[in-house]
Design a protein around this motif. Structure first.
Motif, PDB file in Angstrom:
ATOM      1  N   TRP A 208      25.016 -14.435 -14.404  1.00  0.00           N
ATOM      2  CA  TRP A 208      23.993 -14.426 -13.355  1.00  0.00           C
ATOM      3  C   TRP A 208      22.863 -13.443 -13.698  1.00  0.00           C
ATOM      4  CZ3 TRP A 208      22.447 -10.564  -9.947  1.00  0.00           C
ATOM      5  CH2 TRP A 208      21.592 -10.986  -8.932  1.00  0.00           C
TER       6      TRP A 208
ATOM      7  N   TRP B 278      16.120 -13.939 -17.509  1.00  0.00           N
ATOM      8  CA  TRP B 278      15.347 -15.012 -18.149  1.00  0.00           C
ATOM      9  C   TRP B 278      14.280 -15.543 -17.203  1.00  0.00           C
ATOM     10  CZ3 TRP B 278      14.966 -20.220 -16.796  1.00  0.00           C
ATOM     11  CH2 TRP B 278      14.260 -21.016 -17.725  1.00  0.00           C
ATOM     12  N   LYS B 279      14.654 -15.682 -15.915  1.00  0.00           N
ATOM     13  CA  LYS B 279      13.699 -16.157 -14.916  1.00  0.00           C
ATOM     14  C   LYS B 279      12.549 -15.160 -14.758  1.00  0.00           C
ATOM     15  CE  LYS B 279      13.552 -17.873 -10.149  1.00  0.00           C
ATOM     16  NZ  LYS B 279      14.343 -18.078  -8.912  1.00  0.00           N
ATOM     17  N   HIS B 280      12.892 -13.856 -14.706  1.00  0.00           N
ATOM     18  CA  HIS B 280      11.852 -12.828 -14.598  1.00  0.00           C
ATOM     19  C   HIS B 280      10.955 -12.827 -15.841  1.00  0.00           C
ATOM     20  CE1 HIS B 280       9.966  -9.141 -13.282  1.00  0.00           C
ATOM     21  NE2 HIS B 280      10.290  -8.553 -14.445  1.00  0.00           N
ATOM     22  N   TYR B 281      11.541 -13.037 -17.013  1.00  0.00           N
ATOM     23  CA  TYR B 281      10.769 -13.082 -18.257  1.00  0.00           C
ATOM     24  C   TYR B 281       9.799 -14.271 -18.251  1.00  0.00           C
ATOM     25  CZ  TYR B 281       9.727 -13.674 -23.199  1.00  0.00           C
ATOM     26  OH  TYR B 281       9.088 -13.839 -24.403  1.00  0.00           O
ATOM     27  N   VAL B 282      10.248 -15.409 -17.741  1.00  0.00           N
ATOM     28  CA  VAL B 282       9.367 -16.584 -17.680  1.00  0.00           C
ATOM     29  C   VAL B 282       8.197 -16.317 -16.751  1.00  0.00           C
ATOM     30  CG1 VAL B 282       9.253 -18.984 -16.916  1.00  0.00           C
ATOM     31  CG2 VAL B 282      11.175 -18.226 -18.315  1.00  0.00           C
ATOM     32  N   VAL B 283       8.488 -15.661 -15.593  1.00  0.00           N
ATOM     33  CA  VAL B 283       7.402 -15.356 -14.636  1.00  0.00           C
ATOM     34  C   VAL B 283       6.409 -14.385 -15.273  1.00  0.00           C
ATOM     35  CG1 VAL B 283       6.899 -14.239 -12.431  1.00  0.00           C
ATOM     36  CG2 VAL B 283       8.828 -15.815 -12.618  1.00  0.00           C
TER      37      VAL B 283
ATOM     38  N   PHE C 255      20.637 -14.994 -16.373  1.00  0.00           N
ATOM     39  CA  PHE C 255      19.738 -16.006 -15.804  1.00  0.00           C
ATOM     40  C   PHE C 255      18.589 -15.358 -15.039  1.00  0.00           C
ATOM     41  CE2 PHE C 255      18.572 -18.864 -12.282  1.00  0.00           C
ATOM     42  CZ  PHE C 255      18.119 -19.959 -13.027  1.00  0.00           C
ATOM     43  N   ALA C 256      18.906 -14.262 -14.276  1.00  0.00           N
ATOM     44  CA  ALA C 256      17.856 -13.587 -13.508  1.00  0.00           C
ATOM     45  C   ALA C 256      16.831 -12.950 -14.443  1.00  0.00           C
ATOM     46  CB  ALA C 256      18.485 -12.532 -12.596  1.00  0.00           C
TER      47      ALA C 256
END
Length: 285
Positions: free
Chosen positions: A240, A246-251, A243-244
């Motif tokens: 988890w 990676w999501k922050h990196y994409v943003v 994933f968090a």
């Protein structure tokens, strides 16, 4: 805007001219200060050189005066020493003549006195030797009597001490034998009691070790199951978190791309404005 630019240019040129004037005056003042310091240093050096020359001349004169004074003192000392040597030689000659006469007059009297004292000393020496021999013989006889008495007394004491030591050894040996037999019996009884106690202790230790092993095995099995559950939960939490992140990196990447685009647009707009002002300045020039 053109009038404003001209005014700004005039103010800037006036400020630059004033600054240039101040800098020129400062340079002139610095050159004047440097020239004044150089002149002062030159005057100080000349005065110091004259002072050094004057001090060197005074020092040379003082050295010459001191050397002359030392030579005069040495000459006076040498003359006084020569006079003293002559006086001492005369005194020594007169003293030698007087001593020779005194020795010749006193030698005859001393020789007679010495012969008489030598005869008396020889007679007394012989009498002292005879007295010492008699005293030594009497001392040897007295010492032999005392030694014989002490030897007999010591022999009696040794015999008494030997008998007492033998009696004491027999008594100590008997007491030690009785104590050793009692200790041996007591040791055998204690050994039997210790063997019984060790057997009981071994059986109790075996039962206790078996119960402790069973409890530890149960606890180890429970810990193993709990560890497996914990590892599964940790794997889920790590997944988890990954994933968090990676999501922050994409943003962040999307935001950085948008900011780069805005910065590029702003830079292009700035270049257009600069080109516009450049063209206007060239046309006005």
């Amino acid at each position: 805007r053109c009038f404003y630019d001209q005014k700004i240019l005039q103010k800037t040129f006036g400020a630059w001219k004033e600054w240039w004037t101040v800098c020129r005056e400062r340079k002139l003042s610095l050159r004047a200060d440097s020239h004044y310091r150089h002149l002062l240093h030159n005057l100080i050096f000349k005065a110091w050189r004259a002072y050094v020359c004057q001090q060197r001349g005074k020092r040379n004169k003082r050295y010459v005066a001191e050397s002359h004074a030392k030579k005069q003192n040495l000459l006076r000392t040498w003359q006084c020493w020569l006079f003293y040597i002559d006086t001492q030689r005369t005194k020594h000659g007169m003293q030698s003549v007087a001593l020779a006469f005194r020795e010749r007059s006193c030698l005859r009297i001393s020789w007679a006195v010495w012969r008489r004292q030598h005869y008396q000393n020889c007679t007394g020496h012989k009498m002292n030797i005879l007295a010492l021999q008699h005293w030594a013989q009497s001392l040897q006889f007295r010492a032999w009597l005392q030694w014989r008495e002490l030897y007999l007394y010591s022999q009696n004491d040794k015999q008494k001490e030997t008998r007492a030591v033998t009696h004491h050894r027999h008594w100590e040996l008997k007491r030690c034998m009785e104590a050793w037999l009692g200790h041996l019996n007591l040791h055998r009884a204690k050994k039997l009691q210790n063997e019984l106690a060790q057997e009981h202790h071994r059986s109790r230790i075996v039962r206790q070790c078996f119960s402790d092993w069973r409890l530890s095995w149960e606890c180890r099995r429970r810990l193993h199951a709990h560890r497996q559950d914990t590892e599964k939960l940790a794997a889920r939490i790590a997944l988890w978190r990954a994933f968090a992140r990676w999501k922050h990196y994409v943003v962040l990447c999307v935001e950085e791309t948008r900011q780069c685009e805005l910065a590029e647009k702003h830079y292009k707009h700035h270049l257009l404005v600069l080109q516009k002002f450049w063209n206007c300045w060239k046309s006005r020039l």
